[in-house]
Design an enzyme around this catalytic site. Structure first.
Site, mmCIF file in Angstrom:
data_model
loop_
_atom_site.group_PDB
_atom_site.id
_atom_site.type_symbol
_atom_site.label_atom_id
_atom_site.label_comp_id
_atom_site.label_asym_id
_atom_site.label_seq_id
_atom_site.Cartn_x
_atom_site.Cartn_y
_atom_site.Cartn_z
ATOM 1 C CG ASP A 292 -0.863 0.489 7.673
ATOM 2 O OD1 ASP A 292 -1.669 1.135 7.661
ATOM 3 O OD2 ASP A 292 0.322 0.459 7.722
ATOM 4 C CE LYS B 28 0.568 1.895 4.278
ATOM 5 N NZ LYS B 28 1.637 3.003 4.341
HETATM 6 O O1 C5P Z 1 -0.544 -0.762 14.497
HETATM 7 P P1 C5P Z 1 1.279 -1.197 14.028
HETATM 8 O O2 C5P Z 1 0.787 -2.500 14.635
HETATM 9 O O3 C5P Z 1 1.463 -1.328 12.530
HETATM 10 O O4 C5P Z 1 1.561 -0.134 14.502
HETATM 11 C C1 C5P Z 1 2.904 -0.653 14.284
HETATM 12 C C2 C5P Z 1 3.033 1.089 14.933
HETATM 13 O O5 C5P Z 1 3.421 2.768 14.051
HETATM 14 C C3 C5P Z 1 2.471 1.351 16.012
HETATM 15 O O6 C5P Z 1 3.428 0.771 17.614
HETATM 16 C C4 C5P Z 1 2.540 3.059 16.811
HETATM 17 O O7 C5P Z 1 3.452 3.653 17.171
HETATM 18 C C5 C5P Z 1 2.820 3.506 14.833
HETATM 19 N N1 C5P Z 1 1.643 4.174 14.869
HETATM 20 C C6 C5P Z 1 1.090 5.380 15.102
HETATM 21 N N2 C5P Z 1 -0.137 5.922 14.804
HETATM 22 C C7 C5P Z 1 -1.164 5.285 13.881
HETATM 23 C C8 C5P Z 1 -0.614 3.720 13.368
HETATM 24 C C9 C5P Z 1 0.467 3.279 13.826
HETATM 25 O O8 C5P Z 1 1.667 5.941 16.428
HETATM 26 N N3 C5P Z 1 -2.159 5.561 13.355
#
Ligand code: C5P
Length: 300
Positions: free
Chosen positions: A141, A11
């Protein structure tokens, strides 16, 4: 049971508006996702134990992909099995074409592909909304990796809603030799005190509906570009190289470090890619968008 192969796309974020950090550590997003034609293929097969193997496709460096419980595809498999009370396990084979830690959600693609693959392997017929909620538990995502196409993302990115897209876009993804940590980029965003979440501009939605490359180029926004460049000043060079190669615009993919060169059409993308390869970016790859979400490509 016959193994099942599922393809899931990378993406990019045509708009990434980031708000001030929430109490749970995530940032509220207003984003516009597009799935682009760079893929991971995940083959799932019944196995006595959970295991994952990863092989590169082309120039992708897979050395940083965890093969233990830190692997998001394994976590997806276990969570899916637990949700259905399935006692069995599966082996996951990932053929990885999406740059690792590149801001293109390759791990999320693997997780989404694993959910779709196991659902088919075990013939469970899981409802879409259940798959989407398991996906949201796995990562911000992952729901979009199931959906594909072009979609508005809100919440922390996990709430997705398709938007009209005339299609036929061409990009050249320019990966970086070194990955970039998403949490580190968000932390730098906080440190800089930016914290203004921007709505997806109407001009961007209009550009997608009409297919105007110039309009699209004029409306691309990524709030994480500044913090990513702050952490990695060397990322200015590939951006300049992309513009010199004839890109209509250069957009950082998510939290980076992969850049996207917006091109006029298929042929233009191939010329831009060749110019970038000649300039010392051997991993540059042309990709159309939008493309489909995680889907079965091989089963008996
Ligand atoms: O949701 P995911 O595990 O992919 O997110 C990885 C990291 O990216 C989270 O732990 C956070 O630090 C950051 N993140 C964030 N805000 C979001 C998505 C991700 O701060 N909307």
């Amino acid at each position: 049971m016959t193994p099942v192969t599922v393809r899931a796309a990378a993406k990019i974020n045509l708009h990434l508006g980031v708000g001030p950090v929430r109490e749970d550590g995530y940032h509220p997003l207003m984003t516009l996702y597009q799935a682009v034609g760079v893929y991971d293929d995940v083959t799932v097969a019944d196995s006595r134990t959970w295991q994952v193997t990863v092989e590169p496709v082309g120039a992708v460096d897979v050395s940083a992909v965890p093969l233990d419980d830190g692997n998001i595809a394994l976590r997806a498999g276990r969570l899916f099995a637990a949700h259905h009370g399935v006692d069995g396990a599966a082996s996951l084979f990932v053929a990885k074409g999406i740059p690792v830690a590149g801001g293109m959600a390759g791990g999320s693609a693997d997780a989404a592909a694993t959910l779709v693959g196991l659902d088919r392997l075990w013939q469970l017929g899981t409802a879409d909304e259940v798959l989407l909620s398991i996906a949201a538990e796995l990562g911000s995502d992952v729901p979009f990796a199931l959906l594909g196409g072009t979609a508005l993302g809100t919440g922390r990115g996990e709430l997705v809603e398709p938007v009209p897209d005339a299609g036929g876009w061409w990009w050249v993804a320019v990966p970086s030799a070194a990955g970039l940590s998403t949490p580190a980029v968000y932390a730098e965003y906080d440190r800089l005190g930016l914290g203004e979440r921007q709505r997806v501009p109407q001009g961007l939605l209009d550009a997608l509906a009409t297919g105007s490359v110039e309009e699209l180029a004029a409306t691309l926004v990524n709030d994480l570009e500044r913090p990513a460049l702050g952490l990695r000043p060397d990322l200015a060079a590939p951006r300049e190289a992309g513009l010199a190669a004839g890109a209509v615009a250069m957009l950082l993919s998510g939290s980076g470090p992969t850049w996207l060169a917006l091109c006029r059409d298929h042929e233009h993308a191939h010329r831009v890619r060749e110019a970038l390869v000649d300039e010392g970016y051997p991993g540059a790859v042309a990709a159309p968008g939008p493309v489909a979400g995680a889907h079965v490509v091989e089963y008996a």
